[in-house]
Scaffold this motif. Structure first.
Motif, short mmCIF file in Angstrom:
data_model
loop_
_atom_site.label_atom_id
_atom_site.label_comp_id
_atom_site.label_asym_id
_atom_site.label_seq_id
_atom_site.Cartn_x
_atom_site.Cartn_y
_atom_site.Cartn_z
N THR A 182 -4.12 0.92 -5.44
CA THR A 182 -3.78 1.51 -4.12
C THR A 182 -4.88 1.18 -3.11
OG1 THR A 182 -2.70 3.35 -5.27
CG2 THR A 182 -3.21 3.68 -2.95
N ALA A 183 -6.14 1.40 -3.51
CA ALA A 183 -7.26 1.15 -2.60
C ALA A 183 -7.39 -0.35 -2.31
CB ALA A 183 -8.55 1.70 -3.20
N HIS A 214 0.81 -1.23 0.00
CA HIS A 214 0.00 0.00 0.00
C HIS A 214 0.85 1.29 0.00
CE1 HIS A 214 -3.64 2.34 0.48
NE2 HIS A 214 -3.29 2.80 1.66
N THR A 252 -0.12 7.53 -6.33
CA THR A 252 -1.46 8.14 -6.38
C THR A 252 -1.40 9.61 -5.92
OG1 THR A 252 -2.33 5.97 -5.83
CG2 THR A 252 -3.86 7.81 -5.64
N MET A 300 -10.53 8.81 1.75
CA MET A 300 -9.92 8.49 0.45
C MET A 300 -10.99 8.15 -0.60
SD MET A 300 -7.00 9.30 0.65
CE MET A 300 -5.41 9.37 1.43
N ASP A 357 -5.15 -4.64 3.74
CA ASP A 357 -4.59 -4.40 5.08
C ASP A 357 -5.71 -4.12 6.09
OD1 ASP A 357 -1.96 -4.83 4.57
OD2 ASP A 357 -1.41 -2.73 4.31
N HIS A 364 -9.91 6.91 7.47
CA HIS A 364 -8.96 7.06 6.36
C HIS A 364 -9.59 6.55 5.06
CE1 HIS A 364 -5.28 6.61 4.00
NE2 HIS A 364 -5.50 5.31 3.90
N LEU A 365 -10.16 5.37 5.14
CA LEU A 365 -10.84 4.76 3.99
C LEU A 365 -11.93 5.70 3.45
CD1 LEU A 365 -12.43 1.20 4.45
CD2 LEU A 365 -13.58 2.98 3.21
N LEU A 382 -8.03 14.49 0.15
CA LEU A 382 -6.90 13.57 0.00
C LEU A 382 -5.84 13.80 1.08
CD1 LEU A 382 -5.82 11.51 -2.29
CD2 LEU A 382 -4.38 13.42 -2.98
N VAL A 433 0.25 4.38 10.49
CA VAL A 433 1.61 3.84 10.45
C VAL A 433 2.46 4.39 11.59
CG1 VAL A 433 3.70 3.62 9.06
CG2 VAL A 433 1.45 3.51 7.95
C1 HEM Z 1 -6.55 7.07 -2.93
C2 HEM Z 1 -6.44 6.01 -2.14
C3 HEM Z 1 -5.53 5.95 -0.94
C4 HEM Z 1 -4.42 6.69 -0.64
C5 HEM Z 1 -3.76 7.80 -1.46
C6 HEM Z 1 -3.94 6.23 0.65
C7 HEM Z 1 -2.86 6.77 1.35
C8 HEM Z 1 -2.31 6.23 2.49
C9 HEM Z 1 -1.14 6.73 3.17
C10 HEM Z 1 -0.33 7.98 2.76
C11 HEM Z 1 -0.89 5.91 4.21
C12 HEM Z 1 0.28 6.02 5.18
C13 HEM Z 1 1.41 5.17 4.62
C14 HEM Z 1 2.71 5.87 4.57
O1 HEM Z 1 2.86 6.99 5.10
O2 HEM Z 1 3.63 5.30 3.95
C15 HEM Z 1 -1.89 4.88 4.23
C16 HEM Z 1 -1.96 3.83 5.12
C17 HEM Z 1 -2.99 2.91 5.17
N1 HEM Z 1 -4.11 2.89 4.36
FE1 HEM Z 1 -4.46 4.06 2.74
N2 HEM Z 1 -4.77 5.22 1.09
C18 HEM Z 1 -5.75 5.04 0.16
C19 HEM Z 1 -6.82 4.15 0.22
C20 HEM Z 1 -7.03 3.26 1.26
C21 HEM Z 1 -8.18 2.40 1.39
C22 HEM Z 1 -9.37 2.39 0.43
C23 HEM Z 1 -7.98 1.67 2.53
C24 HEM Z 1 -8.86 0.62 3.19
C25 HEM Z 1 -9.88 0.04 2.64
C26 HEM Z 1 -6.71 2.04 3.10
C27 HEM Z 1 -6.15 1.49 4.22
C28 HEM Z 1 -4.93 1.83 4.76
C29 HEM Z 1 -4.25 1.12 5.85
C30 HEM Z 1 -4.80 -0.11 6.55
C31 HEM Z 1 -3.04 1.80 6.09
C32 HEM Z 1 -1.96 1.46 7.16
C33 HEM Z 1 -1.13 0.26 6.76
C34 HEM Z 1 -0.58 0.31 5.38
O3 HEM Z 1 0.32 1.11 5.09
O4 HEM Z 1 -1.11 -0.45 4.57
N3 HEM Z 1 -6.17 3.03 2.30
N4 HEM Z 1 -2.74 5.10 3.17
#
Ligand code: HEM
Length: 170
Positions: A61-62, A13, A20, A89, A68, A85-86, A127, A138
Motif C-alpha cells: 500500500t505504502a 493505491h 489495509t 500513515m 504516486d 498524509h504520508l 490512521l 482524491v
Molecule cells: C498505511 C498506509 C496508507 C494508507 C492506509 C493510505 C490510505 C489512503 C487513502 C484512504 C487515500 C484516498 C484514496 C481513496 O479514498 O480511495 C489515499 C490516497 C493517496 N495516498 Fe495513501 N495511504 C497510505 C500510505 C501512503 C504513503 C506512504 C504515501 C506516499 C508516500 C501515500 C500517498 C498517497 C497519494 C499520492 C494518494 C492520492 C492518489 C492515490 O490514490 O494514489 N499513501 N491513501
C-alpha cells in the motif's frame, strides 16, 4: 514504478488502502471486544493477527502511494497535503508495529492489556487522520481522477480507458 501506480482510471493505491484500513479496523474492534470480555481469548488472537495482516499489507500500500507521491510537483498545496498524509500513515504504521511487538505477550496470554488497547486506538486515530488527508488528495484535488462523464461503460471498466493527463502530455 509505473506498475506500482496501476492503470489510468484504475490506480493501485486506493484498493490496497481498503485492505489495509480493513485489517486495522478489525484489529481495533477486536481489541475493544477483548477488553470488554467478549470471547476474550479469541478476540485477543484476532486483534494481534489483524495487526500483523495490516502491517504486511501496508508494505505494498505504502509503495503504491509512494509511486504516486513521486509524480506530484514538490512545494505545491497538493504535495504538502500528500506529505502530511504520508507522515500520518508512516507514524500510524510505527505505532501499530510497536503495538504488535509489545503486545505479543498479550497474544500468547489471550488477553489484550490496557496498554495494548491504548496503543491500538492511538494508531487508529492516526490512521483515520491520514485517511482524511488521503481523501482530500482524491476528492478535493482530484488526484488520479479522470472524470470522463461521457466515457462509454465498456471503455470505463476496461484496463486502458484513456491516458491520464500527465501521461498524455509525456
Ligand atoms: C498505511 C498506509 C496508507 C494508507 C492506509 C493510505 C490510505 C489512503 C487513502 C484512504 C487515500 C484516498 C484514496 C481513496 O479514498 O480511495 C489515499 C490516497 C493517496 N495516498 Fe495513501 N495511504 C497510505 C500510505 C501512503 C504513503 C506512504 C504515501 C506516499 C508516500 C501515500 C500517498 C498517497 C497519494 C499520492 C494518494 C492520492 C492518489 C492515490 O490514490 O494514489 N499513501 N491513501
Amino acid at each position: 514504478m509505473k506498475l506500482l501506480r496501476g492503470l489510468a482510471g484504475h490506480p493501485l493505491h486506493p484498493p490496497l488502502t481498503d485492505v489495509t484500513l480493513g485489517a486495522y479496523t478489525l484489529a481495533a474492534v477486536m481489541a475493544v471486544l477483548s477488553r470488554l470480555g467478549v470471547t476474550e481469548h479469541n478476540t485477543a488472537t484476532a486483534w494481534w493477527l489483524a495487526l500483523i495482516v495490516g502491517l504486511v499489507v501496508t508494505i505494498p500500500t505504502a509503495l503504491a502511494g509512494f509511486a504516486d507521491w513521486l509524480q506530484i510537483e514538490a512545494g505545491t498545496p497538493l504535495w504538502r497535503t500528500a506529505t502530511f498524509h504520508l507522515s500520518a500513515m508512516l507514524t500510524a504504521t510505527v505505532v501499530f508495529a510497536i503495538t504488535a511487538g509489545a503486545g505479543h505477550a498479550d497474544y500468547v496470554d489471550g488477553s489484550v492489556g490496557g496498554g495494548s488497547l491504548v496503543l491500538t486506538l492511538v494508531g487508529y486515530v492516526l490512521l483515520a487522520t491520514g485517511g482524511w488527508l488521503g481523501g482530500a488528495l482524491v476528492f478535493t484535488y482530484g488526484m488520479r481522477v479522470l472524470n470522463l462523464v461521457e466515457e462509454p461503460a465498456s471503455r470505463a471498466v476496461s484496463p486502458l480507458p484513456k491516458p491520464e493527463k500527465e501521461e498524455a502530455e509525456a
